[in-house]
Scaffold this motif. Sequence first.
Motif, short mmCIF file in Angstrom:
data_model
loop_
_atom_site.label_atom_id
_atom_site.label_comp_id
_atom_site.label_asym_id
_atom_site.label_seq_id
_atom_site.Cartn_x
_atom_site.Cartn_y
_atom_site.Cartn_z
N CYS A 1 0.82 -1.20 0.00
CA CYS A 1 0.00 0.00 0.00
C CYS A 1 0.86 1.26 0.00
O CYS A 1 0.34 2.35 -0.20
CB CYS A 1 -0.92 0.00 1.22
SG CYS A 1 -0.03 0.09 2.78
N PHE B 1 6.38 -2.21 -7.08
CA PHE B 1 5.50 -3.38 -7.17
C PHE B 1 4.86 -3.43 -8.56
O PHE B 1 4.94 -2.46 -9.33
CB PHE B 1 4.42 -3.31 -6.09
CG PHE B 1 3.57 -2.07 -6.17
CD1 PHE B 1 2.47 -2.01 -7.01
CD2 PHE B 1 3.91 -0.96 -5.41
CE1 PHE B 1 1.70 -0.87 -7.07
CE2 PHE B 1 3.13 0.18 -5.48
CZ PHE B 1 2.03 0.24 -6.32
N THR C 1 1.12 -4.72 -10.49
CA THR C 1 -0.26 -5.09 -10.20
C THR C 1 -0.63 -6.30 -11.05
O THR C 1 -0.47 -6.29 -12.28
CB THR C 1 -1.21 -3.95 -10.54
OG1 THR C 1 -0.72 -2.77 -9.90
CG2 THR C 1 -2.60 -4.24 -10.02
N LYS D 1 -5.84 -7.69 -9.63
CA LYS D 1 -5.66 -6.36 -9.04
C LYS D 1 -4.94 -6.41 -7.69
O LYS D 1 -5.04 -5.49 -6.90
CB LYS D 1 -7.03 -5.68 -8.88
CG LYS D 1 -7.66 -5.33 -10.19
CD LYS D 1 -8.58 -4.17 -10.04
CE LYS D 1 -9.02 -3.69 -11.41
NZ LYS D 1 -10.19 -2.78 -11.32
N LYS D 2 -4.26 -7.54 -7.45
CA LYS D 2 -3.45 -7.58 -6.24
C LYS D 2 -2.05 -7.11 -6.57
O LYS D 2 -1.49 -7.49 -7.61
CB LYS D 2 -3.40 -9.01 -5.68
CG LYS D 2 -4.63 -9.30 -4.81
CD LYS D 2 -4.44 -10.54 -4.00
CE LYS D 2 -5.65 -10.78 -3.12
NZ LYS D 2 -5.67 -12.14 -2.60
N ARG D 3 -1.51 -6.25 -5.71
CA ARG D 3 -0.17 -5.73 -5.96
C ARG D 3 0.87 -6.73 -5.47
O ARG D 3 0.71 -7.34 -4.40
CB ARG D 3 0.02 -4.41 -5.21
CG ARG D 3 -0.83 -3.30 -5.79
CD ARG D 3 -0.79 -2.13 -4.87
NE ARG D 3 -1.44 -0.98 -5.46
CZ ARG D 3 -1.50 0.20 -4.85
NH1 ARG D 3 -0.95 0.35 -3.66
NH2 ARG D 3 -2.09 1.21 -5.43
N LYS D 4 1.92 -6.88 -6.28
CA LYS D 4 2.97 -7.82 -5.90
C LYS D 4 4.26 -7.02 -5.78
O LYS D 4 4.61 -6.24 -6.68
CB LYS D 4 3.11 -8.88 -6.99
CG LYS D 4 4.08 -9.99 -6.65
CD LYS D 4 4.03 -11.09 -7.71
CE LYS D 4 5.10 -12.13 -7.46
NZ LYS D 4 6.43 -11.62 -7.74
N ASN E 1 5.54 -3.54 -17.29
CA ASN E 1 4.80 -4.79 -17.39
C ASN E 1 4.98 -5.40 -18.77
O ASN E 1 4.76 -4.74 -19.79
CB ASN E 1 3.33 -4.49 -17.15
CG ASN E 1 2.67 -5.65 -16.44
OD1 ASN E 1 2.99 -6.80 -16.76
ND2 ASN E 1 1.78 -5.37 -15.52
N GLU F 1 0.77 0.31 -12.77
CA GLU F 1 -0.21 1.02 -11.95
C GLU F 1 0.44 2.08 -11.08
O GLU F 1 -0.10 3.13 -10.84
CB GLU F 1 -0.96 0.01 -11.08
CG GLU F 1 -1.90 -0.88 -11.85
CD GLU F 1 -3.14 -0.12 -12.27
OE1 GLU F 1 -3.68 0.62 -11.44
OE2 GLU F 1 -3.57 -0.28 -13.43
N THR G 1 4.45 3.06 -9.06
CA THR G 1 5.69 2.66 -8.40
C THR G 1 5.84 3.53 -7.17
O THR G 1 5.90 4.75 -7.26
CB THR G 1 6.88 2.81 -9.32
OG1 THR G 1 6.84 4.12 -9.86
CG2 THR G 1 6.86 1.81 -10.44
#
Lengths: 178, 372
Positions: free
Chosen positions: A64, A80, A82, A86-89, A165, A172, A174
Amino acid sequence: MGLKQYLKNIWEAVYTIALGMKITARYGIDPSEEITQQYPEEKRQPAERFRGFLHNDVPRCIACTMCAKTCPVDCIEIEFVTGEDKKRKLTRFDINIGRCMYCGLCVEVCPTKCLTHTDGYEKASLSRGELILHFVEPASAEEEEAQEKEAEPEPAPAGAAPAENPSGKEPEGTGGEN
Amino acid sequence: MDSAVAFLTSKIPFLASLPFWVVAFLVMLVVALVILGFALTYEGIATYIERKVAADIQVRIGPNRVGPNGWFQFIADGVKLLMKEDLIPAKADKFLFVLAPYLVFVGSFAAFVVVPFGISLIAADLNIGVYYVMAVTSLVVIGILLAGWGSNNKWALLGGMRAAAQIVSYEVPVGMALLPAVILAGSLSLQEIIRSQGGYLGIFGWNIFHNPFTFFSFFLYFTAALAETNRTPFDIPEAESELVAGYHVEYSGIRFAFFFMAEYGDMFVVCALAAALYLGGWQVPFVDVSGLSPLLANLLSLGVFLAKVIALILVMMWVRWTLPRLRVDQLMRMSWKYLVPLTFVNVLGVSVWVLAFDGKGIPALVMSLLGR
């Protein structure tokens, strides 16, 4: 100074010296009163709420970037990607522990409580680079970058986000660009 | 000296062919090396013990890293001092600066010559032994003054001047406090003084128990001698919080080590003198050492003498880590207003005592009353 005062002075000197020497003798003879801790061999356990080095529990981290935003000295760097769901890694989570001032704001603000203070405090190193803690394996991140570069032959323009990506999606966001 | 040379020439025929002065010189050299070796070893171990005593009193552990329980700490310290850069300040008086540490060390080391280690273990049994120690240890003042002057440093100069004032003032009570023992023995030779303290009385034959005046004399001597060694509470020449390090502030490496060793050497000499004059020296209580075989007698007397001296040195360390430093005016007042008059009273008292009781002490008088 009369003779009485003179003799009294001598008596006082002898008496007070004897008193002082009695005290030091007591400490000198009793070996159990040694309070020195042999530091490298025996260590004192820090207090329960001691703010030591920061530690991030990566699987629980939702990237977050609250910690990086709240940090007064900008010592946390987060990058990270996305995913489809829609989960951020996380691809990067670095804490420059040499710059950290152990204020604890990042720990307070963390929504999942994955960022915590440990009780570690020993971090002597030969260079400042060793003071940066990498919580996401930097090797894997580099591999990813290398794969991305292979997939996209055109070199990224200077200033662009390093992690792009491969699927063509816009990155999304950084975090932690300091 | 003559007897030693005669003994050697009779035992080893080769030496008989050499002229007398060559053999005498060789004997002197060997004796000097033995004493130097003893002094250096003692000084090293004393620094270790001092640090341990300080640690015990301050509820610490002390050196414990080099060797078992830190026993080789002094060797590590010595190596460190030898390897250090030898600094001479640019504006120092180079000749005096270089000369001073040697004078100080020679002053304290030369006094070892007359220290009576055992019944026949003495480098030179001078018939003016006590006087010789007084004279030779005064050489230390000149060295300290030169060090203070030659450094071209205000702290060093102040320290040197203070040291000179202090040692010269305390020379008087030291000399006067030694006199009672000399009066009782009727001799300045340390061996004679020790022999006069033997006999069937055991520890009550010691001069300290001879009469009340000698009892106080011992403590007066010990106090004044403490001041002569420049140790806390009388360390105003090097007062760390006022003068940084006093007269040796500009010295580093092995030159500093000379000052350091001289201080510990002084301690030994002062304590040896106190033990010899008032605590019976090498006299073993209730054992007639001279009746034993020479080897056993020497070993026994050496052990007893060293035990007495080390006990006194430990008391010195104990005092050092107990008491704070005196001010300069307090120091002078203590010497001139308290120690000097008291030692004069003691000398007078002992003289009258010797006249009145024919040289017998209280223990001897008590024994004669009991019919012996």
